[in-house]
Design a protein around this motif. Structure first.
Motif, PDB file in Angstrom:
ATOM      1  N   LYS A  29       0.810  -1.222   0.000  1.00 51.86           N
ATOM      2  CA  LYS A  29       0.000   0.000   0.000  1.00 51.86           C
ATOM      3  C   LYS A  29       0.842   1.271   0.000  1.00 51.86           C
ATOM      4  O   LYS A  29       0.592   2.203   0.775  1.00 51.86           O
ATOM      5  N   LEU A  30       1.831   1.278  -0.854  1.00 46.60           N
ATOM      6  CA  LEU A  30       2.700   2.449  -0.973  1.00 46.60           C
ATOM      7  C   LEU A  30       2.463   3.090  -2.336  1.00 46.60           C
ATOM      8  O   LEU A  30       2.679   2.465  -3.373  1.00 46.60           O
ATOM      9  N   ARG A  31       1.997   4.317  -2.330  1.00 43.51           N
ATOM     10  CA  ARG A  31       1.666   5.001  -3.586  1.00 43.51           C
ATOM     11  C   ARG A  31       2.925   5.411  -4.352  1.00 43.51           C
ATOM     12  O   ARG A  31       3.025   5.219  -5.554  1.00 43.51           O
ATOM     13  N   ARG A  32       3.845   5.998  -3.635  1.00 45.78           N
ATOM     14  CA  ARG A  32       5.077   6.444  -4.289  1.00 45.78           C
ATOM     15  C   ARG A  32       6.126   5.350  -4.136  1.00 45.78           C
ATOM     16  O   ARG A  32       6.545   5.031  -3.022  1.00 45.78           O
ATOM     17  N   VAL A  33       6.542   4.768  -5.244  1.00 45.75           N
ATOM     18  CA  VAL A  33       7.427   3.608  -5.209  1.00 45.75           C
ATOM     19  C   VAL A  33       8.865   4.037  -4.974  1.00 45.75           C
ATOM     20  O   VAL A  33       9.535   4.562  -5.866  1.00 45.75           O
ATOM     21  N   THR A  34       9.331   3.793  -3.759  1.00 46.83           N
ATOM     22  CA  THR A  34      10.748   3.981  -3.447  1.00 46.83           C
ATOM     23  C   THR A  34      11.206   2.810  -2.602  1.00 46.83           C
ATOM     24  O   THR A  34      10.471   2.342  -1.722  1.00 46.83           O
ATOM     25  N   ILE A  35      12.402   2.339  -2.877  1.00 52.86           N
ATOM     26  CA  ILE A  35      12.927   1.186  -2.128  1.00 52.86           C
ATOM     27  C   ILE A  35      13.099   1.531  -0.654  1.00 52.86           C
ATOM     28  O   ILE A  35      12.807   0.714   0.223  1.00 52.86           O
ATOM     29  N   ALA A  36      13.530   2.748  -0.379  1.00 52.67           N
ATOM     30  CA  ALA A  36      13.753   3.163   1.012  1.00 52.67           C
ATOM     31  C   ALA A  36      12.468   3.105   1.823  1.00 52.67           C
ATOM     32  O   ALA A  36      12.454   2.617   2.962  1.00 52.67           O
ATOM     33  N   GLU A  37      11.378   3.595   1.232  1.00 53.34           N
ATOM     34  CA  GLU A  37      10.097   3.565   1.939  1.00 53.34           C
ATOM     35  C   GLU A  37       9.554   2.150   2.058  1.00 53.34           C
ATOM     36  O   GLU A  37       8.949   1.787   3.065  1.00 53.34           O
ATOM     37  N   LEU A  38       9.778   1.344   1.029  1.00 56.54           N
ATOM     38  CA  LEU A  38       9.313  -0.042   1.075  1.00 56.54           C
ATOM     39  C   LEU A  38      10.022  -0.826   2.173  1.00 56.54           C
ATOM     40  O   LEU A  38       9.415  -1.666   2.845  1.00 56.54           O
ATOM     41  N   LEU A  39      11.306  -0.567   2.352  1.00 59.42           N
ATOM     42  CA  LEU A  39      12.066  -1.279   3.382  1.00 59.42           C
ATOM     43  C   LEU A  39      11.537  -1.002   4.789  1.00 59.42           C
ATOM     44  O   LEU A  39      11.734  -1.803   5.701  1.00 59.42           O
ATOM     45  N   LYS A  40      10.863   0.140   4.968  1.00 54.71           N
ATOM     46  CA  LYS A  40      10.259   0.434   6.267  1.00 54.71           C
ATOM     47  C   LYS A  40       9.044  -0.445   6.527  1.00 54.71           C
ATOM     48  O   LYS A  40       8.702  -0.720   7.672  1.00 54.71           O
ATOM     49  N   ARG A  41       8.422  -0.888   5.451  1.00 55.70           N
ATOM     50  CA  ARG A  41       7.205  -1.690   5.575  1.00 55.70           C
ATOM     51  C   ARG A  41       7.459  -3.186   5.423  1.00 55.70           C
ATOM     52  O   ARG A  41       6.795  -4.001   6.075  1.00 55.70           O
ATOM     53  N   VAL A  42       8.377  -3.531   4.547  1.00 54.53           N
ATOM     54  CA  VAL A  42       8.652  -4.946   4.297  1.00 54.53           C
ATOM     55  C   VAL A  42       9.691  -5.423   5.302  1.00 54.53           C
ATOM     56  O   VAL A  42      10.892  -5.441   5.049  1.00 54.53           O
ATOM     57  N   ASP A  43       9.207  -5.804   6.455  1.00 51.45           N
ATOM     58  CA  ASP A  43      10.096  -6.266   7.524  1.00 51.45           C
ATOM     59  C   ASP A  43       9.313  -7.150   8.476  1.00 51.45           C
ATOM     60  O   ASP A  43       8.071  -7.100   8.527  1.00 51.45           O
ATOM     61  N   VAL A  44      10.019  -7.935   9.260  1.00 56.88           N
ATOM     62  CA  VAL A  44       9.391  -8.914  10.146  1.00 56.88           C
ATOM     63  C   VAL A  44       8.852  -8.246  11.413  1.00 56.88           C
ATOM     64  O   VAL A  44       9.240  -7.135  11.767  1.00 56.88           O
ATOM     65  N   ILE A  45       7.955  -8.962  12.076  1.00 57.10           N
ATOM     66  CA  ILE A  45       7.454  -8.592  13.394  1.00 57.10           C
ATOM     67  C   ILE A  45       8.036  -9.591  14.389  1.00 57.10           C
ATOM     68  O   ILE A  45       7.888 -10.804  14.201  1.00 57.10           O
ATOM     69  N   PRO A  46       8.739  -9.134  15.428  1.00 58.71           N
ATOM     70  CA  PRO A  46       9.296 -10.081  16.396  1.00 58.71           C
ATOM     71  C   PRO A  46       8.220 -11.006  16.949  1.00 58.71           C
ATOM     72  O   PRO A  46       7.147 -10.525  17.360  1.00 58.71           O
ATOM     73  N   PRO A  47       8.455 -12.310  16.947  1.00 56.75           N
ATOM     74  CA  PRO A  47       7.463 -13.242  17.474  1.00 56.75           C
ATOM     75  C   PRO A  47       7.019 -12.905  18.899  1.00 56.75           C
ATOM     76  O   PRO A  47       5.854 -13.103  19.247  1.00 56.75           O
ATOM     77  N   SER A  48       7.931 -12.389  19.709  1.00 59.61           N
ATOM     78  CA  SER A  48       7.584 -12.049  21.088  1.00 59.61           C
ATOM     79  C   SER A  48       6.504 -10.979  21.144  1.00 59.61           C
ATOM     80  O   SER A  48       5.622 -11.008  22.008  1.00 59.61           O
ATOM     81  N   LEU A  49       6.553 -10.022  20.221  1.00 52.74           N
ATOM     82  CA  LEU A  49       5.542  -8.965  20.180  1.00 52.74           C
ATOM     83  C   LEU A  49       4.191  -9.531  19.765  1.00 52.74           C
ATOM     84  O   LEU A  49       3.153  -9.217  20.365  1.00 52.74           O
TER      85      LEU A  49
END
Length: 310
Positions: free
Chosen positions: A170-190
């Motif tokens: 759901k990123l309108r402006r395609v930038t790798i830097a912004e995508l890297l903020k979203r495409v990442d794991v969630i710690p299982p503990s959380l």
């Protein structure tokens, strides 16, 4: 005043009888109302629509089990210090066994160790499996970033995959830097900590009937219903990675990545103030659960190579 007093004392007991009758009627009426409320509530609980009266809390978790469980939980909360994340050295191996539902006996387990073991074994494999998929996408983005950093252009296939990821996240402006903020794991503990607070260790109606352990609401009165725990985990992680309400969590995560630190669930929880109307009280409960029950040990857990569907 004396005449009125004498008049009442002089044998006119009819007034007292009337007042007594009124009192009995009032008490009876209150009793009927109380009985009706209790039985109406019980009827509502048996319907397909789940009404969420209030957020799950440590108090509601405790009330679901007997005195032995209360004592064990209170002892755990009192004895374990609340501190920041510590370094995790060893990675445990988890079998690729994916329960599709929570164990039905979770609501009746009174031993805290057994309850925790069953809860984690039901949910952790699905969390790790979805994190693997997200991590694979992230690694591809890092490859694209290296290509761009060298001054080269992405080819057609690479651009297409980049655009598809931007659309997915759901990123309108395609930038790798912004995508890297979203495409990442969630710690299982959380994830585990939130699921405990939301479902009372998997014993809630939402968890048992609707495979919905993360309190995700379809409307103000109805939780999302999923075909499996894997589906609910996928929706939960994608929601944290895309919804604007959780941008603060993603910013904290990106900062930790940039400084080379581990993804501390206690720090990430601070970015989830809008996950619940309880705000900081909610995030405090999640962090307490994570620390009190040692959930951070699962953040370095990895799935084994073999696969088994349960």
């Amino acid at each position: 005043m004396n005449q009125k007093s004498n008049f009442i004392k002089s044998g006119h007991y009819g007034h007292k009888l009337i007042m007594g009758g009124v009192t009995v009627m009032v008490v009876t009426l209150y009793g009927l109302v109380f009985w009706n409320v209790r039985h109406t509530t019980s009827a509502l609980r048996g319907t397909e629509t789940l009404f969420i009266a209030q957020e799950s809390s440590l108090i509601s978790v405790i009330k679901q089990v007997n005195a032995d469980y209360k004592e064990d939980l209170q002892t755990s909360l009192n004895c374990r210090p609340f501190a920041e994340c510590s370094k995790l050295e060893e990675a445990m191996r988890i079998a690729r066994t994916y329960p599709t539902r929570f164990s039905s006996n979770l609501a009746y387990l009174t031993n805290i160790s057994s309850r925790k073991e069953t809860f984690v074994s039901n949910l952790l494999p699905s969390i790790l499996a979805h994190n693997e998929k997200v991590q694979s996408e992230r690694e591809y983005l890092l490859i694209l970033k290296k290509i761009k950093d060298t001054g080269k252009k992405l080819n057609f296939e690479q651009m297409q995959r980049l655009n598809n990821l931007a659309l997915k996240y759901k990123l309108r402006r395609v930038t790798i830097a912004e995508l890297l903020k979203r495409v990442d794991v969630i710690p299982p503990s959380l994830a585990l900590g939130q699921a405990v607070v939301e479902t009372g260790w998997g014993g809630s109606l939402a968890a048992q009937r609707f495979n919905s352990p993360f309190g995700m609401m379809k409307s103000r009165t109805r939780v999302f219903s999923y075909n499996s725990l894997q589906e609910s985990v996928s929706h939960y992680i994608h929601n944290l990675n895309t919804h604007e309400a959780y941008a603060p969590m993603r910013a904290i995560r990106a900062k930790l990545r940039n400084t080379g630190e581990q993804l501390c669930p206690l720090k990430l929880a601070e970015g989830l103030l809008r996950y619940s109307e309880l705000g900081r009280t909610y995030t405090g409960r999640v962090k307490t659960i994570i620390k009190s029950f040692g959930f951070q040990q699962y953040d370095k857990a990895r799935l084994t190579s073999f696969y088994q569907q349960s």
